[in-house]
Design an enzyme around this catalytic site. Structure first.
Site, PDB file in Angstrom:
ATOM      1  N   ASN A 192       1.186   3.477  -2.736  1.00  0.00           N
ATOM      2  CA  ASN A 192       1.791   4.008  -4.247  1.00  0.00           C
ATOM      3  C   ASN A 192       1.191   5.220  -4.751  1.00  0.00           C
ATOM      4  OD1 ASN A 192       2.740   1.301  -4.441  1.00  0.00           O
ATOM      5  ND2 ASN A 192       1.387   0.537  -6.100  1.00  0.00           N
ATOM      6  N   ASP A 222       0.701  -1.360  -0.051  1.00  0.00           N
ATOM      7  CA  ASP A 222      -0.093   0.019   0.001  1.00  0.00           C
ATOM      8  C   ASP A 222       0.848   1.177   0.043  1.00  0.00           C
ATOM      9  OD1 ASP A 222      -2.447   1.169   0.245  1.00  0.00           O
ATOM     10  OD2 ASP A 222      -2.703   1.205   2.080  1.00  0.00           O
ATOM     11  N   ASN A 280     -11.042  -2.654  -5.196  1.00  0.00           N
ATOM     12  CA  ASN A 280     -10.104  -2.026  -5.973  1.00  0.00           C
ATOM     13  C   ASN A 280     -10.941  -1.477  -7.259  1.00  0.00           C
ATOM     14  OD1 ASN A 280      -7.094  -2.935  -4.668  1.00  0.00           O
ATOM     15  ND2 ASN A 280      -8.191  -1.109  -4.174  1.00  0.00           N
ATOM     16  N   ARG A 288     -12.157   2.194  -7.958  1.00  0.00           N
ATOM     17  CA  ARG A 288     -11.374   3.301  -8.198  1.00  0.00           C
ATOM     18  C   ARG A 288     -11.692   3.765  -9.784  1.00  0.00           C
ATOM     19  NH1 ARG A 288      -5.327   2.420  -5.512  1.00  0.00           N
ATOM     20  NH2 ARG A 288      -6.228   1.596  -3.483  1.00  0.00           N
TER      21      ARG A 288
END
Ligand code: IPE
Ligand code: IPE
Ligand code: MG
Length: 251
Positions: A22, A20, A68, A71
């Site tokens: 980035n 985690d 995710n 996103r």
């Protein structure tokens, strides 16, 4: 200073990593979030090679969670492209180093092209005897338990199994990675102290290590630091990072 030889028995057999930070790493430099994802690939490489040199049996990397997909479309697109590219470029290296690659998670939501690439990569490395590298992609701990339950329910419906035989061991055997040891050490970078629906069942007794450093900054020294912390927690004696380093092949 201690030169005492540390046994590799003290090391974790299975390390799981929530990669985690980035986005924040990139944003801190005024760059788009995807710049962080691209730079995270080098950290993946370093982690895999350092863990293999330490003689760790399995490493599981959380690359993309079931959540995710929420996103922005563009970010998801870049992550999928990156996944394809990395699979193409890295598999040869993994194979050359005798490592076994596996992708865990609900692969059905990926493009045909990606699914084919994944199957080829898994097939190519399937007979290797070195460290197992699991990439968790479209993975969720709740999904894993749900898919295990579904399979068990089908076996009961078909009369192959009685409900009396449902036990912890039976559930374990239907989860992802049932053939490798449970996770001993979970590392999460990026400073958050949560599981984010990563493995739930398999983490039951794992030591949880949280570090504030962002994923693209993670490297061999960071892994050694985490493993040193683990050994000192488990065995309750003071080993040093150098003793861990001494266990690495080709130092
Ligand atoms: C982790 O980094 C990578 C993935 C989830 C794919 P993030 O993208 O979550 O970065 P932060 O947490 O927003 O900094
Ligand atoms: C967890 O990170 C998932 C991966 C590293 C792939 P997230 O950044 O998605 O988790 P949250 O949103 O902080 O819980
Ligand atoms: Mg994050």
């Amino acid at each position: 200073m201690s030169n005492t030889h540390l046994s590799s028995e003290a090391l974790p057999k299975h390390i799981a990593v929530i990669m985690d930070g980035n986005g924040r790493w990139a944003e801190a430099q005024g760059k788009p979030r995807v710049f962080g994802h691209k730079n995270g690939v080098a950290a993946v490489r370093k982690t895999i090679s350092s863990a293999a040199r330490l003689g760790i049996e399995a490493v599981t990397l959380f690359a993309f969670s079931s959540e995710n997909w929420q996103r922005p479309e563009e970010e998801v697109g870049v992550l999928m492209e990156l996944f394809l590219t990395v699979l193409s470029t890295e598999v040869k290296k993994l194979h050359k180093n005798n490592l076994r690659l596996r992708v865990i998670g609900d692969k059905s939501r990926f493009s045909e092209r990606l699914q084919t690439k994944i199957a080829q990569a898994e097939e190519k490395t399937s007979a290797n005897s070195g460290m197992v590298v699991n990439i968790a992609a479209n993975y969720g701990g709740k999904w894993d338990i749900a898919q295990a339950m579904k399979t068990i329910a089908i076996e009961v419906e078909q009369g192959k199994l009685s409900s009396d035989s449902i036990s912890e061991d039976l559930i374990t055997s239907h989860l992802s990675m049932s053939d490798i040891p449970a996770v001993d050490l979970l590392i999460r970078t990026g400073g958050e102290c949560r599981i984010s629906n990563f493995m739930l069942w398999q983490l039951a007794y794992a030591e949880l290590y949280f570090t504030p450093i962002y994923w693209p900054e993670f490297g061999e020294d960071s892994l050694i630091e985490a493993v040193t912390w683990f050994v000192n927690r488990e065995r309750r004696f003071g080993c040093t990072g150098n003793q861990i380093k001494a266990l690495m092949e080709n130092q």
